[in-house]
Design a protein around this motif. Sequence first.
Motif, PDB file in Angstrom:
ATOM      1  N   THR A 164     -10.460   2.451   0.234  1.00 50.49           N
ATOM      2  CA  THR A 164     -10.005   1.949   1.399  1.00 50.49           C
ATOM      3  C   THR A 164     -11.071   1.039   1.954  1.00 50.49           C
ATOM      4  O   THR A 164     -10.772  -0.089   2.639  1.00 50.49           O
ATOM      5  CB  THR A 164      -9.553   2.994   2.419  1.00 50.49           C
ATOM      6  OG1 THR A 164      -8.871   3.989   1.781  1.00 50.49           O
ATOM      7  CG2 THR A 164      -9.029   2.665   3.662  1.00 50.49           C
TER       8      THR A 164
ATOM      9  N   VAL B 161      -7.518  -0.619  -5.436  1.00 50.47           N
ATOM     10  CA  VAL B 161      -7.884   0.298  -4.171  1.00 50.47           C
ATOM     11  C   VAL B 161      -7.194   1.594  -4.100  1.00 50.47           C
ATOM     12  O   VAL B 161      -6.122   1.785  -4.177  1.00 50.47           O
ATOM     13  CB  VAL B 161      -7.218  -0.673  -3.251  1.00 50.47           C
ATOM     14  CG1 VAL B 161      -7.695  -0.048  -1.622  1.00 50.47           C
ATOM     15  CG2 VAL B 161      -7.899  -2.117  -3.037  1.00 50.47           C
TER      16      VAL B 161
ATOM     17  N   ASP C  94      -6.586   4.132  -1.817  1.00 51.02           N
ATOM     18  CA  ASP C  94      -6.368   4.385  -0.487  1.00 51.02           C
ATOM     19  C   ASP C  94      -5.980   5.831  -0.096  1.00 51.02           C
ATOM     20  O   ASP C  94      -4.704   5.961   0.144  1.00 51.02           O
ATOM     21  CB  ASP C  94      -5.433   3.157  -0.059  1.00 51.02           C
ATOM     22  CG  ASP C  94      -5.418   3.413   1.664  1.00 51.02           C
ATOM     23  OD1 ASP C  94      -6.417   3.721   2.204  1.00 51.02           O
ATOM     24  OD2 ASP C  94      -4.294   2.708   2.049  1.00 51.02           O
TER      25      ASP C  94
ATOM     26  N   GLU D  34      -4.989  -7.086  -8.098  1.00 53.53           N
ATOM     27  CA  GLU D  34      -5.405  -5.957  -7.177  1.00 53.53           C
ATOM     28  C   GLU D  34      -3.945  -4.877  -7.201  1.00 53.53           C
ATOM     29  O   GLU D  34      -3.018  -5.278  -6.788  1.00 53.53           O
ATOM     30  CB  GLU D  34      -5.804  -6.413  -5.855  1.00 53.53           C
ATOM     31  CG  GLU D  34      -6.329  -5.516  -4.975  1.00 53.53           C
ATOM     32  CD  GLU D  34      -7.118  -5.837  -3.675  1.00 53.53           C
ATOM     33  OE1 GLU D  34      -8.198  -5.957  -3.988  1.00 53.53           O
ATOM     34  OE2 GLU D  34      -6.458  -6.350  -2.812  1.00 53.53           O
TER      35      GLU D  34
ATOM     36  N   ASP E  25      -2.961  -1.282  -4.918  1.00 55.38           N
ATOM     37  CA  ASP E  25      -3.480  -0.183  -4.196  1.00 55.38           C
ATOM     38  C   ASP E  25      -2.665   1.001  -4.311  1.00 55.38           C
ATOM     39  O   ASP E  25      -1.356   0.615  -4.591  1.00 55.38           O
ATOM     40  CB  ASP E  25      -3.490  -0.929  -2.788  1.00 55.38           C
ATOM     41  CG  ASP E  25      -2.156  -1.326  -2.217  1.00 55.38           C
ATOM     42  OD1 ASP E  25      -1.232  -1.992  -3.158  1.00 55.38           O
ATOM     43  OD2 ASP E  25      -1.798  -1.108  -1.054  1.00 55.38           O
TER      44      ASP E  25
ATOM     45  N   ARG F 276      -1.852   5.110  -2.948  1.00 53.51           N
ATOM     46  CA  ARG F 276      -1.873   5.955  -1.855  1.00 53.51           C
ATOM     47  C   ARG F 276      -0.886   7.045  -2.152  1.00 53.51           C
ATOM     48  O   ARG F 276       0.179   6.814  -2.632  1.00 53.51           O
ATOM     49  CB  ARG F 276      -1.973   5.187  -0.546  1.00 53.51           C
ATOM     50  CG  ARG F 276      -0.675   4.740  -0.108  1.00 53.51           C
ATOM     51  CD  ARG F 276      -0.547   3.858   1.294  1.00 53.51           C
ATOM     52  NE  ARG F 276      -1.771   2.685   1.006  1.00 53.51           N
ATOM     53  CZ  ARG F 276      -1.219   1.614   0.742  1.00 53.51           C
ATOM     54  NH1 ARG F 276      -0.334   1.356   0.120  1.00 53.51           N
ATOM     55  NH2 ARG F 276      -2.369   0.616   0.939  1.00 53.51           N
TER      56      ARG F 276
END
Length: 256
Positions: A155, A196, A198, A246, A248, A250
Amino acid sequence: MSELSPSSVPLAWIVGVGASAGLGAALARRFAREAFTVVLTGRTAERVEAIAADIRAQGGRAIAAPGDVTDEQGIAKIAAQVREHGTLRSAIFNAGNAVRAPALELETAQFEAAWRTNVLGGFIFARAALPLLLAAEDASSAPSGAGSLIFTGATASLRGRPPFAAFAAAKAGLRSLSQSLAREFAPRGIHVAHVVIDGGIDGERLRNAAPQRVDDAGPDGLLQIDAIAANYWHLHSQGRSAWTQELDLRPWREPF
């Protein structure tokens, strides 16, 4: 298991391997299941050896190569060892140290240590791995290219907040490094990606440091390490007509 010539053995080199119930170990297990020989690098030799032994016990191929990613000469020696054991197809940088302190209490040495592990370490690792990945690409006829270079972000890669000034600055630097390398080496067939993370990872580190957070998260409220590893494998397997630079990740309950 039949013997394979070194040139026919695909290798994944993973740095930042520590806890058995950690992301580095999960990545190693995933790539080993895909018939890769995995080379494991982390600072604690006993932990690295134990994870490699566990993978071998499950029928996989694993090489323990402990070391510090900020040690340029040490990483160069491991790269030479990688070259001897097969063809590097994936290199994964999973090292990091989350320094936590309010800005006025943050020591210069702490700030520098975060930068050295995340940014300088990422650069040293990439510079050691990329020639091996490029050599594989030059020798490969596969239309999807030969190799991947993947960095683990957080994050903090995207936004800074207290008390993580050092960690955020370092992770932002690593992200910028990954973008620069992607623009330089994607045209040469190397898939450079940044992930990422997160949210909290349901692993040994968080369970030991913040057990209440684990309890409060509820079902699937934390990132499961095997689910993260599956996404890294997906990145490595992507065809080059639709590469992700990229990604991400989560939990479904994590705000963003």
